[in-house]
Design a protein around this motif. Structure first.
Motif, PDB file in Angstrom:
ATOM      1  N   GLU A  10       0.850  -1.192   0.000  1.00 40.47           N
ATOM      2  CA  GLU A  10       0.000   0.000   0.000  1.00 40.47           C
ATOM      3  C   GLU A  10       0.890   1.249   0.000  1.00 40.47           C
ATOM      4  O   GLU A  10       1.558   1.538   0.998  1.00 40.47           O
ATOM      5  CB  GLU A  10      -0.900   0.018   1.231  1.00 40.47           C
ATOM      6  CG  GLU A  10      -1.910  -1.121   1.287  1.00 40.47           C
ATOM      7  CD  GLU A  10      -2.824  -1.005   2.492  1.00 40.47           C
ATOM      8  OE1 GLU A  10      -3.291   0.123   2.780  1.00 40.47           O
ATOM      9  OE2 GLU A  10      -3.058  -2.023   3.163  1.00 40.47           O
ATOM     10  N   PRO A  11       0.890   2.024  -1.096  1.00 41.93           N
ATOM     11  CA  PRO A  11       1.771   3.201  -1.185  1.00 41.93           C
ATOM     12  C   PRO A  11       1.579   4.198  -0.054  1.00 41.93           C
ATOM     13  O   PRO A  11       2.552   4.779   0.442  1.00 41.93           O
ATOM     14  CB  PRO A  11       1.393   3.818  -2.545  1.00 41.93           C
ATOM     15  CG  PRO A  11       0.828   2.685  -3.335  1.00 41.93           C
ATOM     16  CD  PRO A  11       0.123   1.807  -2.337  1.00 41.93           C
ATOM     17  N   GLN A  12       0.326   4.378   0.390  1.00 42.85           N
ATOM     18  CA  GLN A  12       0.071   5.350   1.446  1.00 42.85           C
ATOM     19  C   GLN A  12       0.691   4.917   2.767  1.00 42.85           C
ATOM     20  O   GLN A  12       1.232   5.736   3.516  1.00 42.85           O
ATOM     21  CB  GLN A  12      -1.438   5.561   1.626  1.00 42.85           C
ATOM     22  CG  GLN A  12      -1.799   6.655   2.629  1.00 42.85           C
ATOM     23  CD  GLN A  12      -1.239   8.008   2.238  1.00 42.85           C
ATOM     24  OE1 GLN A  12      -1.231   8.366   1.063  1.00 42.85           O
ATOM     25  NE2 GLN A  12      -0.734   8.756   3.225  1.00 42.85           N
ATOM     26  N   ILE A  13       0.626   3.614   3.052  1.00 47.08           N
ATOM     27  CA  ILE A  13       1.250   3.101   4.274  1.00 47.08           C
ATOM     28  C   ILE A  13       2.758   3.302   4.211  1.00 47.08           C
ATOM     29  O   ILE A  13       3.386   3.762   5.181  1.00 47.08           O
ATOM     30  CB  ILE A  13       0.929   1.603   4.460  1.00 47.08           C
ATOM     31  CG1 ILE A  13      -0.569   1.405   4.720  1.00 47.08           C
ATOM     32  CG2 ILE A  13       1.759   1.012   5.604  1.00 47.08           C
ATOM     33  CD1 ILE A  13      -1.029   1.862   6.081  1.00 47.08           C
ATOM     34  N   ILE A  19       7.919   8.697   6.252  1.00 44.69           N
ATOM     35  CA  ILE A  19       8.000  10.066   6.768  1.00 44.69           C
ATOM     36  C   ILE A  19       8.191  10.063   8.284  1.00 44.69           C
ATOM     37  O   ILE A  19       9.061  10.755   8.830  1.00 44.69           O
ATOM     38  CB  ILE A  19       6.733  10.864   6.386  1.00 44.69           C
ATOM     39  CG1 ILE A  19       6.717  11.125   4.877  1.00 44.69           C
ATOM     40  CG2 ILE A  19       6.669  12.177   7.158  1.00 44.69           C
ATOM     41  CD1 ILE A  19       5.413  11.728   4.374  1.00 44.69           C
ATOM     42  N   ASN A  20       7.373   9.264   8.991  1.00 40.63           N
ATOM     43  CA  ASN A  20       7.425   9.256  10.451  1.00 40.63           C
ATOM     44  C   ASN A  20       8.719   8.656  10.989  1.00 40.63           C
ATOM     45  O   ASN A  20       9.300   9.175  11.955  1.00 40.63           O
ATOM     46  CB  ASN A  20       6.217   8.497  11.008  1.00 40.63           C
ATOM     47  CG  ASN A  20       4.962   9.350  11.058  1.00 40.63           C
ATOM     48  OD1 ASN A  20       4.729  10.068  12.017  1.00 40.63           O
ATOM     49  ND2 ASN A  20       4.152   9.283  10.000  1.00 40.63           N
ATOM     50  N   LEU A  21       9.174   7.576  10.380  1.00 43.89           N
ATOM     51  CA  LEU A  21      10.400   6.936  10.879  1.00 43.89           C
ATOM     52  C   LEU A  21      11.633   7.748  10.533  1.00 43.89           C
ATOM     53  O   LEU A  21      12.555   7.868  11.346  1.00 43.89           O
ATOM     54  CB  LEU A  21      10.513   5.520  10.314  1.00 43.89           C
ATOM     55  CG  LEU A  21       9.427   4.537  10.768  1.00 43.89           C
ATOM     56  CD1 LEU A  21       9.679   3.145  10.191  1.00 43.89           C
ATOM     57  CD2 LEU A  21       9.340   4.465  12.275  1.00 43.89           C
ATOM     58  N   THR A  22      11.675   8.305   9.331  1.00 44.59           N
ATOM     59  CA  THR A  22      12.812   9.137   8.949  1.00 44.59           C
ATOM     60  C   THR A  22      12.917  10.348   9.870  1.00 44.59           C
ATOM     61  O   THR A  22      14.015  10.746  10.289  1.00 44.59           O
ATOM     62  CB  THR A  22      12.682   9.590   7.487  1.00 44.59           C
ATOM     63  OG1 THR A  22      12.628   8.434   6.633  1.00 44.59           O
ATOM     64  CG2 THR A  22      13.875  10.440   7.068  1.00 44.59           C
ATOM     65  N   ALA A  23      11.775  10.941  10.208  1.00 43.61           N
ATOM     66  CA  ALA A  23      11.769  12.108  11.097  1.00 43.61           C
ATOM     67  C   ALA A  23      12.297  11.772  12.482  1.00 43.61           C
ATOM     68  O   ALA A  23      12.763  12.662  13.205  1.00 43.61           O
ATOM     69  CB  ALA A  23      10.354  12.674  11.198  1.00 43.61           C
ATOM     70  N   ARG A  24      12.233  10.509  12.842  1.00 45.86           N
ATOM     71  CA  ARG A  24      12.701  10.079  14.174  1.00 45.86           C
ATOM     72  C   ARG A  24      14.083   9.433  14.115  1.00 45.86           C
ATOM     73  O   ARG A  24      14.498   8.761  15.053  1.00 45.86           O
ATOM     74  CB  ARG A  24      11.673   9.131  14.802  1.00 45.86           C
ATOM     75  CG  ARG A  24      10.423   9.887  15.257  1.00 45.86           C
ATOM     76  CD  ARG A  24       9.269   8.958  15.486  1.00 45.86           C
ATOM     77  NE  ARG A  24       8.107   9.671  16.024  1.00 45.86           N
ATOM     78  CZ  ARG A  24       7.256  10.381  15.279  1.00 45.86           C
ATOM     79  NH1 ARG A  24       7.436  10.467  13.962  1.00 45.86           N
ATOM     80  NH2 ARG A  24       6.232  10.997  15.839  1.00 45.86           N
TER      81      ARG A  24
END
Length: 227
Positions: A10-13, A19-24
């Motif tokens: 799923e592209p959205q997942i 985005i969330n993991l890279t930001a962390r």
């Protein structure tokens, strides 16, 4: 920097998790099918895998089984399949945790941190570092188990359970305590995790898994390691 392999079609997942993991501070690699996932796991050697079960080529449990043939990397299943049978099947194949879609990002991140922590934290070398039984040896300092002269391959979660029981050998370890120590807070009710993992450990270590001699169940209470 820890590397996370995300496997989902799923592209959205994929986008949301990246985005969330890279930001962390995580390094993120992705795969959209099972074959690519197995190849990426072998080549990139991620610190943890987040895996969807409903992949377009092979089922996620097959991916788990193939990866478990040579790696103990923590695997967190992230799936819309949420009934108990699906969870047990995935855990029995070698997954370390199971999160049902739709999921809360904070919960997933907490489970991700716990999986990485279990895989990387060093065992203290206090007490008796090596515990020997008639059939296998547990080296608490080296985090290794040997049976019949060969090392027994354990996943980080399997090791966490065994280590906790061995360090409390001869004592009853309540289910809730074992769940908290191995998985972390918030897992007090996930007793099916323990049934699955104790079954796996018995198949690997007990001379007769159907009649456990070392990994003892106290029905409705907890588990005990006996020499």
């Amino acid at each position: 920097m820890n590397t996370v392999l995300i496997v989902d079609d799923e592209p959205q997942i994929l986008r949301t998790l990246r985005i969330n993991l890279t930001a962390r501070g995580y390094r993120v690699i992705t795969a959209v099918d099972g074959a690519t996932a197995v190849r990426a796991a072998a080549e990139a050697k991620p610190d943890v895998i987040i895996l969807d079960l409903g992949l377009p080529d092979i089922h996620g449990t097959t991916v788990i089984e193939r990866v478990r043939g040579w790696s103990g990397v923590p695997i967190i299943v992230l799936s819309a399949l949420g009934d108990s049978a699906d969870k047990v099947t995935a855990l029995d194949a070698g997954a370390d945790d199971y999160v049902t879609k739709p999921f809360g990002m904070d919960e997933l991140l907490a489970r991700l941190r716990a999986a990485v922590r279990r895989a990387t934290e060093l065992a203290p070398a206090d007490g008796d570092a090596v515990v020997e039984t008639e059939h296998f040896t547990v080296d608490l300092a080296a985090k290794k188990v040997h049976r019949d002269g060969a090392e027994v391959h354990l996943t980080p979660t399997q090791w966490g359970i065994l280590e906790t029981l061995v360090r409390n050998r001869g004592k009853l370890v309540p289910q809730k305590q074992l769940l908290r120590e191995v998985w972390g807070p918030g897992y007090d009710t996930q007793t099916h995790y323990l049934r699955v993992y104790l079954g796996q450990l018995r198949r690997k270590l007990e001379p007769d898994p159907s009649r456990p001699r070392y990994l003892i169940t106290e029905a409705g209470m907890g588990y005990r390691f006996e020499l």
